[in-house]
Design a protein around this motif. Structure first.
Motif, short mmCIF file in Angstrom:
data_model
loop_
_atom_site.label_atom_id
_atom_site.label_comp_id
_atom_site.label_asym_id
_atom_site.label_seq_id
_atom_site.Cartn_x
_atom_site.Cartn_y
_atom_site.Cartn_z
N ILE A 31 0.94 -1.28 0.49
CA ILE A 31 -0.17 -0.30 0.15
C ILE A 31 0.86 0.97 -0.15
O ILE A 31 1.95 1.03 1.18
CB ILE A 31 -0.81 -0.02 1.43
N LEU A 32 0.20 2.12 -1.19
CA LEU A 32 1.51 3.28 -0.64
C LEU A 32 -0.13 4.06 -0.09
O LEU A 32 -0.90 4.21 -0.63
CB LEU A 32 1.72 3.88 -2.18
N THR A 33 0.25 4.87 0.33
CA THR A 33 -1.03 5.80 0.44
C THR A 33 -0.74 7.22 1.17
O THR A 33 0.83 7.57 1.39
CB THR A 33 -1.51 6.09 1.65
N ASN A 34 -1.29 9.09 1.25
CA ASN A 34 -0.99 9.76 1.79
C ASN A 34 -1.24 9.72 2.77
O ASN A 34 -0.84 10.76 3.89
CB ASN A 34 -1.97 11.07 1.40
N GLY B 278 -9.42 13.51 2.25
CA GLY B 278 -9.42 15.19 3.42
C GLY B 278 -8.55 15.67 4.41
O GLY B 278 -8.12 16.68 5.24
N LEU B 279 -7.11 15.09 4.11
CA LEU B 279 -5.81 15.27 4.48
C LEU B 279 -5.19 16.63 3.59
O LEU B 279 -6.25 17.08 2.44
CB LEU B 279 -5.06 14.21 4.59
N LEU C 272 -8.33 3.31 -11.48
CA LEU C 272 -8.89 3.96 -10.27
C LEU C 272 -9.92 1.82 -9.73
O LEU C 272 -10.54 1.33 -11.08
CB LEU C 272 -10.00 4.81 -10.55
N ARG C 273 -9.48 1.60 -9.17
CA ARG C 273 -10.43 0.21 -9.04
C ARG C 273 -11.08 0.22 -7.43
O ARG C 273 -12.68 -0.43 -7.82
CB ARG C 273 -9.38 -0.59 -7.83
N LYS C 274 -11.06 1.96 -7.42
CA LYS C 274 -12.68 1.89 -6.03
C LYS C 274 -12.61 3.54 -5.53
O LYS C 274 -11.69 3.41 -5.40
CB LYS C 274 -12.68 0.78 -4.76
N SER C 275 -14.05 3.52 -5.57
CA SER C 275 -14.78 5.23 -5.18
C SER C 275 -15.16 4.89 -3.73
O SER C 275 -16.20 4.65 -4.05
CB SER C 275 -14.47 5.73 -6.71
N VAL C 276 -14.48 5.26 -3.02
CA VAL C 276 -15.61 5.35 -2.18
C VAL C 276 -15.80 7.01 -0.95
O VAL C 276 -15.59 7.76 -1.75
CB VAL C 276 -14.93 4.50 -0.58
N PRO C 277 -16.61 7.37 0.31
CA PRO C 277 -17.18 8.64 0.24
C PRO C 277 -15.21 9.05 0.64
O PRO C 277 -14.83 8.59 1.81
CB PRO C 277 -17.84 8.26 1.10
N GLY C 278 -15.42 9.28 0.59
CA GLY C 278 -13.86 10.62 1.36
C GLY C 278 -12.47 10.32 1.02
O GLY C 278 -11.72 10.33 0.84
#
Length: 474
Positions: free
Chosen positions: A377-380, A431-432, A454-460
């Motif tokens: 996992i790469l992430t902000n 939101g960050l 894009l594999r999945k989009s969820v709220p936020g």
């Protein structure tokens, strides 16, 4: 502090880094964090204290409570030879029940243990007479202070000033020997960690943001004043009011120390506390000028120690009059009430904790949980992703380097290598503060070497799959 954290302590991203390192130490995986890389940007002492509990917040509460208890006791021991017994008791109580120390210890941070270590070092070095053994022990404690938080360099300088003050009238050879033994103890402890960091990363204190702040020096000093005022008065005052209070407190500490030193009752201790105050104020300013690190109440929290110390010394001189004694008692009751009241409302701060799952896209954590076990996992938001999903390694990616961050985003070469693995994903939290308008806007340079699907989009939040633009280069 235990009452304040009745619904768990708060967490910041740094807190989670400490807890991940503690969890790895407990599992005998070395001093590494959730990236599976060696921990170097923080010292090892706090993770080692947390290690018996790993990521347990109950154990973290015990460490915080023990730190406050130790600091309270050590302040009393330090002052009981300097002031009347009841004043020493009052000073220890004022430190232990201060809003600032309760607040700092109620978040999983290294500053509360550092307060205890600092007081222990000063106490050892100011016991009379100073011996070669106590100088060596004091040096080791100062070195441990540095490895608790790197700003502990100020404690090392403070200890040396105390040793010199104690032996100033002794033979030159005695002065040099005791100073050398003290410095050897401190440097010896620090050198072990620095050498390890150089071997692991090529940098003595780990990767740091290159380039200091461009703001005016007066603005940097104002932030240090505001942080000092904030740790004393809390959130009730405006930033301007906190800065004015912080400036008044620093001036008061310097003036009171001059008065105390003129009395020549305990020159090494008073001089040491003045040095500790100046170092606790100046080192954050220097760090911000060099690396642009943030200055906030956490960074300025060691200033509580000399503020309480010199308040006690001053009150001890004035308490011969009944009016001053009564006024001092009223101030002490008000001061302690502020700490207790803060502890009562502390759980209200929970939504701001990095350990509060609904804060940023809880559905995105569920999407990460559903990925294959070998997914990287790469992430902000790497700290939160590790905390809620236990994914390792969890890496910071697609953000811009920021001063004060304990982790920095992967560069283009490392991002490309992860994409070549065939199981790298980017979890993006919208939101960050570091999210901007999305990963493409944050790091367009990385899109020259990797594609985001894009594999999945969820709220936020959004979950992407990484693939190389040119797989032939893998």
């Amino acid at each position: 502090m235990i009452f304040a954290t009745r619904h768990d302590p708060l967490l910041s991203p740094d807190s989670i880094t400490y807890l991940s390192a503690a969890d790895h130490i407990r599992g005998l995986h070395g001093i590494t964090d959730f990236t599976l890389e060696p921990l170097t940007v923080f010292g090892p002492v706090f993770p080692l204290l947390l290690a018996p509990g790993g990521r347990s917040l109950l154990w973290a509460r015990m460490v915080g409570g023990a730190s406050i208890a130790a600091a309270t006791t050590l302040m009393w021991l330090l002052l009981r030879r300097r002031v009347h017994p009841m004043v020493a008791v009052a000073a220890g109580t004022a430190l232990g029940l201060s809003h600032g120390l309760v607040r700092i210890a109620s978040v999983v941070w290294s500053e509360a243990p550092y307060a205890a270590v600092s007081l222990a070092g000063v106490l050892v070095l100011t016991r009379r007479p100073l011996t070669t053994r106590s100088a060596a022990v004091g040096g080791v404690i100062a070195g441990v202070g540095f490895l608790t938080r790197y700003a502990g360099a100020g404690l090392v300088i403070t200890g040396l000033v105390i040793v010199v003050a104690c032996e100033w009238n002794a033979a030159r050879t005695t002065l040099l020997r005791r100073s050398g033994v003290y410095a050897g103890g401190a440097v010896g402890v620090i050198a072990i960690w620095v050498i390890r960091n150089v071997v692991e990363t090529g940098q003595p204190l780990g990767p740091r943001f290159e380039g200091g702040t461009r703001e005016k020096i007066t603005e940097t000093i104002r932030q240090a004043f505001a942080g000092t005022g904030h740790i004393v008065i809390g959130d009730s005052w405006s930033p301007t009011g906190r800065a004015r209070l912080g400036a008044a407190l620093l001036v008061a500490v310097v003036m009171l120390s001059v008065v105390a030193l003129r009395g020549r009752r305990a020159v090494p201790l008073d001089l040491g506390m003045l040095t500790f105050a100046l170092m606790s104020f100046l080192i954050p300013i220097a760090a911000r000028r060099i690396t642009a690190n943030d200055i906030e109440l956490r960074v300025m929290s060691p200033m509580l120690i000399p503020i309480v110390y010199f308040a006690a010394v001053t009150f001890d001189r004035l308490a011969t009059r009944r009016l001053f004694s009564l006024a001092g008692g009223v101030v002490l009751v008000w001061w302690c009430y502020q700490g207790v009241a803060f502890a009562a409302r502390f759980p209200d701060l929970a939504p701001g904790s990095s350990g509060y799952k609904p804060q940023f896209s809880p559905q995105l954590y569920d999407a990460i949980d559903a990925l294959p076990g070998d997914a990287v996992i790469l992430t902000n938001s790497p700290q939160r992703v590790w905390w809620f999903t236990d994914r390792e390694p969890t890496l910071m990616g697609f953000t811009r380097p920021r001063p004060g961050n304990s982790h920095y985003p992967l560069d283009a070469a490392d991002t490309f290598d992860q994409a070549c693995s065939g199981h790298a994903y980017l979890a993006w939290f919208e939101g960050l503060q570091n999210a901007g308008d999305g990963p493409a806007e944050r790091r367009p340079d990385l899109l020259e070497v990797v594609d985001l699907e894009l594999r999945k989009s969820v709220p936020g939040g959004e979950l992407y799959f990484l693939s190389p633009v040119d797989s032939s280069r893998c």
